[in-house]
Design a protein around this motif. Structure first.
Motif, PDB file in Angstrom:
ATOM      1  N   VAL A 216       2.893   0.991  -6.253  1.00 44.82           N
ATOM      2  CA  VAL A 216       3.789   1.244  -5.126  1.00 44.82           C
ATOM      3  C   VAL A 216       3.679   2.703  -4.685  1.00 44.82           C
ATOM      4  O   VAL A 216       3.192   3.562  -5.412  1.00 44.82           O
ATOM      5  CB  VAL A 216       5.259   0.953  -5.500  1.00 44.82           C
ATOM      6  N   ASP A 217       4.155   2.941  -3.470  1.00 41.87           N
ATOM      7  CA  ASP A 217       4.459   4.288  -3.003  1.00 41.87           C
ATOM      8  C   ASP A 217       5.970   4.433  -3.086  1.00 41.87           C
ATOM      9  O   ASP A 217       6.722   3.614  -2.541  1.00 41.87           O
ATOM     10  CB  ASP A 217       3.987   4.495  -1.572  1.00 41.87           C
ATOM     11  N   ALA A 239       1.775  -0.084  -2.292  1.00 48.00           N
ATOM     12  CA  ALA A 239       0.940   1.113  -2.161  1.00 48.00           C
ATOM     13  C   ALA A 239      -0.015   0.986  -0.982  1.00 48.00           C
ATOM     14  O   ALA A 239      -0.626  -0.064  -0.760  1.00 48.00           O
ATOM     15  CB  ALA A 239       0.153   1.336  -3.450  1.00 48.00           C
ATOM     16  N   GLY A 240      -0.102   2.084  -0.212  1.00 45.99           N
ATOM     17  CA  GLY A 240      -1.067   2.152   0.872  1.00 45.99           C
ATOM     18  C   GLY A 240      -0.679   1.439   2.147  1.00 45.99           C
ATOM     19  O   GLY A 240      -1.519   1.305   3.039  1.00 45.99           O
ATOM     20  N   THR A 241       0.590   0.986   2.280  1.00 42.52           N
ATOM     21  CA  THR A 241       0.994   0.254   3.482  1.00 42.52           C
ATOM     22  C   THR A 241       1.681   1.133   4.524  1.00 42.52           C
ATOM     23  O   THR A 241       2.241   0.626   5.488  1.00 42.52           O
ATOM     24  CB  THR A 241       1.915  -0.931   3.115  1.00 42.52           C
ATOM     25  N   GLY A 242       1.679   2.446   4.325  1.00 37.85           N
ATOM     26  CA  GLY A 242       2.151   3.354   5.371  1.00 37.85           C
ATOM     27  C   GLY A 242       3.617   3.719   5.315  1.00 37.85           C
ATOM     28  O   GLY A 242       4.174   4.162   6.330  1.00 37.85           O
ATOM     29  N   ALA A 243       4.252   3.583   4.182  1.00 48.71           N
ATOM     30  CA  ALA A 243       5.679   3.901   4.106  1.00 48.71           C
ATOM     31  C   ALA A 243       5.965   5.371   4.378  1.00 48.71           C
ATOM     32  O   ALA A 243       7.015   5.711   4.927  1.00 48.71           O
ATOM     33  CB  ALA A 243       6.224   3.511   2.730  1.00 48.71           C
ATOM     34  N   ARG A 244       5.028   6.231   4.034  1.00 47.19           N
ATOM     35  CA  ARG A 244       5.266   7.663   4.179  1.00 47.19           C
ATOM     36  C   ARG A 244       5.220   8.119   5.626  1.00 47.19           C
ATOM     37  O   ARG A 244       5.950   9.026   6.025  1.00 47.19           O
ATOM     38  CB  ARG A 244       4.247   8.449   3.355  1.00 47.19           C
ATOM     39  N   GLY A 245       4.390   7.543   6.430  1.00 47.12           N
ATOM     40  CA  GLY A 245       4.229   8.006   7.795  1.00 47.12           C
ATOM     41  C   GLY A 245       3.453   9.309   7.840  1.00 47.12           C
ATOM     42  O   GLY A 245       2.810   9.714   6.876  1.00 47.12           O
ATOM     43  N   SER A 246       3.530   9.986   8.966  1.00 46.50           N
ATOM     44  CA  SER A 246       2.848  11.267   9.128  1.00 46.50           C
ATOM     45  C   SER A 246       3.773  12.222   9.840  1.00 46.50           C
ATOM     46  O   SER A 246       4.908  11.870  10.182  1.00 46.50           O
ATOM     47  CB  SER A 246       1.545  11.077   9.935  1.00 46.50           C
ATOM     48  N   GLU A 247       3.313  13.418  10.066  1.00 45.66           N
ATOM     49  CA  GLU A 247       4.143  14.451  10.663  1.00 45.66           C
ATOM     50  C   GLU A 247       4.764  13.978  11.983  1.00 45.66           C
ATOM     51  O   GLU A 247       4.061  13.703  12.955  1.00 45.66           O
ATOM     52  CB  GLU A 247       3.299  15.711  10.927  1.00 45.66           C
TER      53      GLU A 247
END
Length: 363
Positions: A216-217, A239-247
């Motif tokens: 997971v993230d 994990a790796g599905t884009g939960a963090r996003g970007s700036e």
């Protein structure tokens, strides 16, 4: 030196605690009695009769008024005496202090400072506690420690690795990098742990809600709102599905589970506090079993914190004058303390509000 500001909204009770009976509670070293009028609006009065100082909480309600349990003086919701026994006139000085009080986000809030400054817009933001799309529950813990120790605990979650290793903690929490930011009223600590194996608590949540098992993230975004409220945006996603996003671009958490740990800590005295918490989630909204299990599970985790915090307070009492050393992981707690100290300094001397409060630098 004061340990807490008075000009602030403090949680006094969960909404369900307050009804048509007298509820005594000590807030910021002030004894206050709470009740609801017949229309449901909350009232907060000084818990001491004008006549002989018997706590009004030892009396009874009659309609919207409190009858003292000693000699029967009657006080309305504004603190004014409306009846004295054995006389027709009422001494015009007969009153008790009435506190600004309101209900929001499932809590009853009281303002123990200058009532002229009690702006309802300053109630801490805990909207997840009663917003559509979120559900959850919480509890009140009475902790025998300075309320700032609870804030320290919440602002640095690396302790999860060592205090809560059987539930939410793992080595990734202690080792992951973090970013600490701050403003005039808020301090934030953001930590992402990507591509990790989830600890037992989160592994169970994502498996139940999404049917997923694997890497997971994980995220923890801690936000302190002065003087004593901490919200923690927590969760895991595949994990790796884009939960963090970007700036500047929010992430996609749809393939994960998201919760908010809501904490507001109210000083009772200089060395005791009322710790109100709730866990709100945006998944399995209609599963009451999940709500119950989460509430009890989080309560067990917080009992572990309670033991640590009370032991820490005893150690502080045994070492008067000791100054804490700070590590890099204490950055969020250091900024929270600085924001609290600025509020205290502002009340002691308005001219001091803009001065920097010295704190020991990180080791």
């Amino acid at each position: 030196m004061a340990t807490f500001p008075l000009n602030a909204w403090y949680a006094a009770a969960y909404d369900v605690e307050l009804g048509r009976s007298l509820l005594p509670r000590t807030i910021c070293n002030q004894k206050i009695v709470f009740y609801r009028r017949e229309d449901g609006t909350p009232v907060a009065l000084e818990d001491a009769c004008w006549h002989r100082l018997l706590p009004l909480s030892m009396g009874r309600l009659e309609g919207d008024e409190v009858v003292c349990g000693y000699h029967g003086l009657v006080f309305n919701g504004s603190g004014r005496c409306t009846h004295m026994p054995s006389q027709e006139s009422v001494n015009p000085s007969a009153c008790v202090r009435a506190y600004p009080v309101l209900q929001k986000h499932r809590f009853v809030w009281v303002w123990p400072g200058d009532p002229a400054l009690a702006d309802p817009a300053l109630v801490p933001d805990l909207h997840w506690n009663d917003s559509p799309g979120w559900t959850g529950d919480g509890k009140l813990i009475h902790v025998n420690c300075d309320y700032r120790l609870v804030i320290d605990n919440l602002m640095d979650l690396t302790h999860e690795t060592f205090v809560h290793g059987g539930s939410i903690g793992d080595r990734a929490v202690a080792e992951a990098p973090f970013v600490a930011t701050h403003g005039d009223r808020f301090a934030t600590v953001t930590r992402w742990m990507e591509g990790i194996q989830p600890p037992p608590f989160w592994a169970g949540q994502i498996r139940h809600a999404r049917g997923y098992s694997g890497a997971v993230d994980r995220w923890q975004i801690i936000r302190f709102e002065a003087p004593c409220t901490v919200t923690i945006d927590v969760g895991v996603a595949e994990a790796g599905t884009g939960a963090r996003g970007s700036e500047g671009v929010p992430g996609d958490r749809s393939r994960g589970v998201n919760g908010f740990v809501l904490n507001t800590i109210t000083p009772e005295t200089d060395k005791t506090c009322h710790y109100f918490w709730a866990f709100a989630r945006n998944y399995c909204l209609h599963e009451q079993r999940v709500t119950h299990e989460l509430r009890e599970g989080v309560a067990r985790i917080f009992r572990e914190d309670e033991s640590v915090l009370e032991a820490q307070q005893r150690a502080i009492d045994d070492h008067p004058g000791y100054t804490f050393y700070n590590l890099n992981i204490d950055a969020g707690a250091m900024w929270a303390r600085r924001l609290i100290d600025r509020r205290i300094a502002a009340e002691a001397s308005p001219a001091a509000a803009g001065r920097a409060i010295p704190i020991r630098p990180a080791a």
